[in-house]
Design a protein around this motif. Structure first.
Motif, PDB file in Angstrom:
ATOM      1  N   SER A   1       0.855  -1.191   0.000  1.00 30.71           N
ATOM      2  CA  SER A   1       0.000   0.000   0.000  1.00 30.71           C
ATOM      3  C   SER A   1       0.889   1.238   0.000  1.00 30.71           C
ATOM      4  O   SER A   1       1.870   1.302   0.751  1.00 30.71           O
ATOM      5  CB  SER A   1      -0.909   0.019   1.232  1.00 30.71           C
ATOM      6  N   TYR A   2       0.556   2.217  -0.842  1.00 31.27           N
ATOM      7  CA  TYR A   2       1.410   3.380  -1.022  1.00 31.27           C
ATOM      8  C   TYR A   2       0.596   4.675  -0.998  1.00 31.27           C
ATOM      9  O   TYR A   2      -0.540   4.713  -1.494  1.00 31.27           O
ATOM     10  CB  TYR A   2       2.169   3.289  -2.350  1.00 31.27           C
TER      11      TYR A   2
ATOM     12  N   VAL B   1     -13.589   3.985  -0.460  1.00 28.18           N
ATOM     13  CA  VAL B   1     -12.735   2.985  -1.092  1.00 28.18           C
ATOM     14  C   VAL B   1     -13.262   2.671  -2.491  1.00 28.18           C
ATOM     15  O   VAL B   1     -14.437   2.312  -2.661  1.00 28.18           O
ATOM     16  CB  VAL B   1     -12.672   1.688  -0.255  1.00 28.18           C
ATOM     17  N   ILE B   2     -12.393   2.796  -3.468  1.00 32.16           N
ATOM     18  CA  ILE B   2     -12.703   2.419  -4.855  1.00 32.16           C
ATOM     19  C   ILE B   2     -11.952   1.128  -5.134  1.00 32.16           C
ATOM     20  O   ILE B   2     -10.729   1.072  -5.002  1.00 32.16           O
ATOM     21  CB  ILE B   2     -12.256   3.517  -5.831  1.00 32.16           C
TER      22      ILE B   2
ATOM     23  N   ASN C   1      -3.141   3.945  -2.408  1.00 30.37           N
ATOM     24  CA  ASN C   1      -3.497   2.866  -3.318  1.00 30.37           C
ATOM     25  C   ASN C   1      -2.852   1.558  -2.884  1.00 30.37           C
ATOM     26  O   ASN C   1      -1.717   1.532  -2.398  1.00 30.37           O
ATOM     27  CB  ASN C   1      -3.116   3.182  -4.773  1.00 30.37           C
ATOM     28  N   LYS C   2      -3.599   0.479  -3.023  1.00 31.95           N
ATOM     29  CA  LYS C   2      -3.118  -0.866  -2.718  1.00 31.95           C
ATOM     30  C   LYS C   2      -2.910  -1.598  -4.037  1.00 31.95           C
ATOM     31  O   LYS C   2      -3.845  -1.738  -4.837  1.00 31.95           O
ATOM     32  CB  LYS C   2      -4.139  -1.619  -1.855  1.00 31.95           C
TER      33      LYS C   2
ATOM     34  N   VAL D   1      -7.905   4.164  -1.474  1.00 31.85           N
ATOM     35  CA  VAL D   1      -8.615   4.625  -0.288  1.00 31.85           C
ATOM     36  C   VAL D   1      -8.466   6.141  -0.201  1.00 31.85           C
ATOM     37  O   VAL D   1      -7.353   6.648  -0.075  1.00 31.85           O
ATOM     38  CB  VAL D   1      -8.060   3.972   0.992  1.00 31.85           C
ATOM     39  N   ILE D   2      -9.593   6.840  -0.278  1.00 33.99           N
ATOM     40  CA  ILE D   2      -9.602   8.298  -0.207  1.00 33.99           C
ATOM     41  C   ILE D   2     -10.088   8.695   1.184  1.00 33.99           C
ATOM     42  O   ILE D   2     -11.236   8.420   1.549  1.00 33.99           O
ATOM     43  CB  ILE D   2     -10.516   8.902  -1.287  1.00 33.99           C
TER      44      ILE D   2
END
Length: 240
Positions: A31-32, A77-78, A51-52, A68-69
């Motif tokens: 995850s970054y 989460v998108i 983002n993962k 993840v926003i």
């Protein structure tokens, strides 16, 4: 409200463009942090996008599994493949969505979704996955803890391999001012092509088939720009 705008993006498997238009590819599966406020300017509304990445099936590369926003009061989460919907504060919601009396809206038009806030943040997505210091080391420094103990930052190439693939026998041919692609580079911006060439050379350990596909991609762009490429490129590279 912000007085100016800037954009960054993550596309494909995954390729990134930063706010200053730098381009690179990175294949880590952790995850970054893609973007976040630093907290130094107290007038800015705090937010972050994490983002993962996940290993692509049957490949050594990765793709963006989710984003993840994090906004004040909400976590959105998108997720790759979950079209027409997002997860808001742990609950799945179909689009369109309005939050905080329209301070946050999430809408859909065709295959594209868009999140907008009243403080100027705008995120577009399609549910399809999406030069500095050493890219692996730099990107890894932006990783954040997650529950995936098997994730890795994908050190695709050793420095020795990178030097070889950047050389005239591989991707260096694209930037050779006396090489077969010299005329085209005057009309078609090389931009990401050398980086993509290096990335795929590393990913496939110098596969000639992959290398030739990368060169063919640039040749096709030259043809679309009506700029001829010396036919010697195939003789030099021994590409079919």
């Amino acid at each position: 409200m912000a007085e100016s705008k800037a954009s960054c993006q993550a596309i494909g498997d995954p390729h990134y463009e930063t706010f200053d238009a730098s381009l690179f590819s990175f294949q880590g599966t952790c995850s970054y942090v893609m973007v976040k406020t630093s907290g130094e300017d107290k007038t800015l509304t705090p937010f972050s996008i994490i983002n993962k990445n996940q290993l692509a099936p049957g490949a050594r590369g990765s793709y963006m599994k989710s984003a993840v926003i994090k906004l004040p009061g909400h976590e959105i989460v998108i997720t790759h493949g979950e079209r027409d919907r997002v997860t808001i504060d742990g609950k799945m919601s179909s689009l369109p969505v309005n939050l905080n009396s329209d301070n946050i809206t999430i809408t859909q038009s065709g295959i594209k979704g868009t999140l907008k806030t009243d403080f100027g943040l705008e995120v577009t997505f399609d549910w399809a996955g999406v030069p500095v210091l050493d890219i692996v080391e730099w990107a890894a420094s932006w990783s954040v803890p997650d529950n995936d103990r098997a994730c890795w930052h994908f050190p695709a190439c050793t420095e020795q391999e990178k030097q070889r693939y950047r050389g005239p026998e591989y991707c260096g041919l694209l930037v050779d001012k006396t090489g077969p692609f010299a005329n085209c580079s005057e009309t078609v911006t090389l931009a990401q092509f050398p980086n993509d060439c290096l990335f795929y050379a590393c990913l496939t350990h110098g596969s000639r088939e992959t290398y030739c596909k990368a060169l063919n991609s640039y040749v096709n762009s030259c043809m679309l720009a009506k700029t001829p490429v010396s036919p010697q490129w195939k003789q030099i590279t021994k590409c079919p």
